[in-house]
Design an enzyme around this catalytic site. Structure first.
Site, PDB file in Angstrom:
ATOM      1  N   ILE A   1      -8.082   6.239  -0.425  1.00  0.00           N
ATOM      2  CA  ILE A   1      -6.840   5.561  -0.782  1.00  0.00           C
ATOM      3  C   ILE A   1      -6.983   4.084  -0.489  1.00  0.00           C
ATOM      4  CG2 ILE A   1      -4.361   5.499  -0.417  1.00  0.00           C
ATOM      5  CD1 ILE A   1      -4.767   8.261   0.997  1.00  0.00           C
ATOM      6  N   CYS A   2      -6.576   3.268  -1.443  1.00  0.00           N
ATOM      7  CA  CYS A   2      -6.596   1.831  -1.258  1.00  0.00           C
ATOM      8  C   CYS A   2      -5.181   1.394  -0.930  1.00  0.00           C
ATOM      9  CB  CYS A   2      -7.096   1.174  -2.531  1.00  0.00           C
ATOM     10  SG  CYS A   2      -7.039  -0.603  -2.483  1.00  0.00           S
ATOM     11  N   LEU A   3      -4.891   1.297   0.370  1.00  0.00           N
ATOM     12  CA  LEU A   3      -3.533   0.955   0.796  1.00  0.00           C
ATOM     13  C   LEU A   3      -3.668   0.029   1.994  1.00  0.00           C
ATOM     14  CD1 LEU A   3      -0.491   1.592   0.497  1.00  0.00           C
ATOM     15  CD2 LEU A   3      -0.810   3.464   2.065  1.00  0.00           C
TER      16      LEU A   3
END
Lengths: 420, 142
Positions: free
Chosen positions: B80-82
């Site tokens: 996840i790119c968060l």
């Protein structure tokens, strides 16, 4: 924290077992424990000092408030005192619960409890040669090492000195003990079984619950129980007891039912009081209570029956009248329909009759002409009898072409007339 | 740690303090995620909660299917790119619950049925751990 005595280390307040429940707002959002030495940021968010320090040193170069990400700011030590008080009020278990301490103290006192009062705190053995720990309450006054192993003279197990006394006096399975009843001495592990069968132990008769007052030694009890009249009766007593129990149960059921019935009766009575007819009957039977009740119920039954009958009859009448109206409407509707149809039919028939009359007239016309012509021919001469016969036939193919048109027109106009 | 979880979030596995697994569902009627349950794996380091946990989606097959949700910031291997999960965006006040809620809302707000650009390349070449990857947070819309 308190480090006056040299070997006292601070209690890890985060590892404590918190017994009482506490409000979530007293919880540090970082370590999720009730605040420990809380500090406050300018944005009014509060954290444990230690948590905030770790977050500050391990975070990025620009430290922002962990909760609201407000820009770098001052840290204040002065959180409201009520906050620290509430946190210190929360009750915790003594950290040495595994050693046997059952103490539950407010968190603010746990440090002093551990430092000064908890007898279960393991401390270093006073002997310099021994590296074991000893509970504070077991510490000897002369600073001997209590971890030397002693062999129990009875069971030959190796026991440390601190547990030796307890072992020898209470726990050793080969400890000689005396039966309190028969005064026989035996090993501790056999005593338990012995007490259950000891012939000298005084026991009450098995029929004591039925009133046998005999309390004698077990050996004599056997002979007594063979002749005890109450014990012989005991199966009978048991049966009676169970019968009584079932009867009581039944009675309670019946009582409940009775209550329900009484309630229903009271309701019926109240409805009767409201209806005017029953006033008479109540005055009739006012001298005697019992029959009055009976009559009440009987009359109310009859009344309700009659009322319901009346009600159903009324309903039926209403239904009937409705059906009659229905039928009436339907009949008049059909009659009207029929009339219309018949009127139309009659109009058609009229038109047809008119057209037939026209045609007949038209058919009659050539014959009249023919008759005139024949008469004129006869008058002129009798030379062409063939022509006459052919003429009699001919008009049908010859004339119709104009005749039908005329006739149609006539009939059409006739029809139109009738229609209009 | 938590007794009253918000709707759509459930603990699937929390036997130790190194790894937890959580099941999350998107509760509104987003057609991309309707009726699906996704599993998140949290790996806590020794410095948690000062440092962020490693969070990624994990996949499993029937009878308890847990797909990887489609999202322009979620690679098909579950990473996840968060920014919340990077050390820059992390805050020690975050909890497993708050992270789950953030991811829930990130899914809820999405309407694009696509993977991040370069997903195939990333998935086939990446052997690094999520925390070592330098993401560019180029999209502030989500």
């Amino acid at each position: 924290m308190e480090s006056g005595n040299g070997y006292e280390e601070p209690v890890d307040l985060r590892a404590l077992d918190y017994v009482s429940s506490y409000d979530d707002h007293l919880m540090c959002p970082i370590c999720r424990c009730p605040f420990i030495r809380p500090v406050r940021l300018q944005c009014d968010h509060v954290f444990c000092q230690k948590c905030l320090n770790t977050a500050m040193t391990t975070g990025l170069e620009v430290f922002t408030c962990p909760t609201c990400r407000a820009p770098p700011q001052d840290v204040f030590q002065n959180v409201p005192r009520i906050l620290t008080n509430m946190c210190d009020e929360i009750r915790v278990r003594c950290p040495f619960v595994s050693e046997g301490c059952q103490e539950i103290v407010p968190r603010g006192h746990v440090q002093s409890h551990v430092d000064k009062y908890c007898g279960y705190k393991p401390i270093e053995c006073p002997s310099p040669l021994c590296n074991k720990k000893i509970r504070r309450k077991d510490l000897p006054s002369d600073d001997r090492c209590l971890h030397e192993l002693h062999v129990c003279s009875l069971c030959e197990a190796e026991i440390t000195e601190q547990d030796y006394d307890e072992h020898v006096n209470e726990l050793c399975p080969y400890l000689k003990m005396t039966c309190p009843d028969c005064l026989a001495t035996m090993f501790r592990n056999a005593l338990k079984e012995h007490i259950d069968v000891c012939p000298e132990a005084i026991h009450p008769c098995a029929a004591s619950k039925y009133g046998c007052p005999v309390k004698i030694k077990r050996a004599a009890l056997i002979t007594h129980e063979k002749q005890c009249p109450l014990l012989m009766m005991s199966p009978y007593f048991e049966a009676q007891n169970s019968r009584l129990e079932s009867l009581e149960l039944k009675i309670s059921h019946l009582q409940q039912r009775n209550e329900i019935f009484e309630e229903g009766l009271a309701k019926l009575q109240s409805t009767l009081m409201e209806s005017p007819q029953t006033n008479n009957s109540s005055s009739d039977a006012s001298d005697n209570q019992q029959p009055r009740d009976d009559r009440f119920s009987y009359q109310s039954n009859a009344n309700t029956y009659l009322l319901s009958l009346h009600e159903s009859l009324r309903e039926e009448v209403a239904r009937m009248s409705q059906a009659i109206t229905d039928l009436d409407a339907r009949a008049s509707m059909t009659i009207m329909n029929e009339c219309l149809r018949i009127k139309e039919d009659m109009a058609h028939t009229n038109a047809a009759v008119g057209s037939v009359r026209m045609q007949v007239q038209w058919l009659m016309n050539p014959r009249l002409h023919h008759g005139q012509r024949v008469a004129s021919v006869r008058a002129s001469g009798t030379g062409s009898s063939e022509q006459g016969s052919s003429n009699a036939v001919a008009p049908s193919p010859g004339l119709p072409s104009s005749g039908t048109v005329r006739a149609r027109r006539l009939s059409d106009s006739g029809r139109e007339g009738t229609k209009l | 740690m938590k007794e009253h979880l918000p709707p759509g979030i459930a603990i699937a596995k929390s036997e130790n303090l190194e790894e937890w697994q959580m099941d999350i569902q998107v509760l509104d009627d987003n057609p991309l995620y309707r009726g699906q349950t996704y599993r998140l794996k949290f790996t806590f380091g020794s410095k948690y909660p000062i440092e962020p946990p490693e969070v990624q989606f994990i996949q499993s097959a029937a009878p308890d299917p847990r797909p990887i949700p489609i999202h322009p910031h979620i690679y098909s291997n579950g990473i996840i790119c968060l920014d919340l999960l990077s050390s820059a965006g992390w805050s020690p006040v975050q909890t497993v619950e708050s992270v789950c809620m953030s991811i829930q809302s990130m899914l809820t707000a999405n309407s694009r049925d696509e993977r991040p650009p370069g997903d195939a390349d990333f998935v086939s070449y990446n052997r690094r751990r999520p925390r070592d990857i330098n993401f560019f947070y180029d999209d502030d819309n989500v």
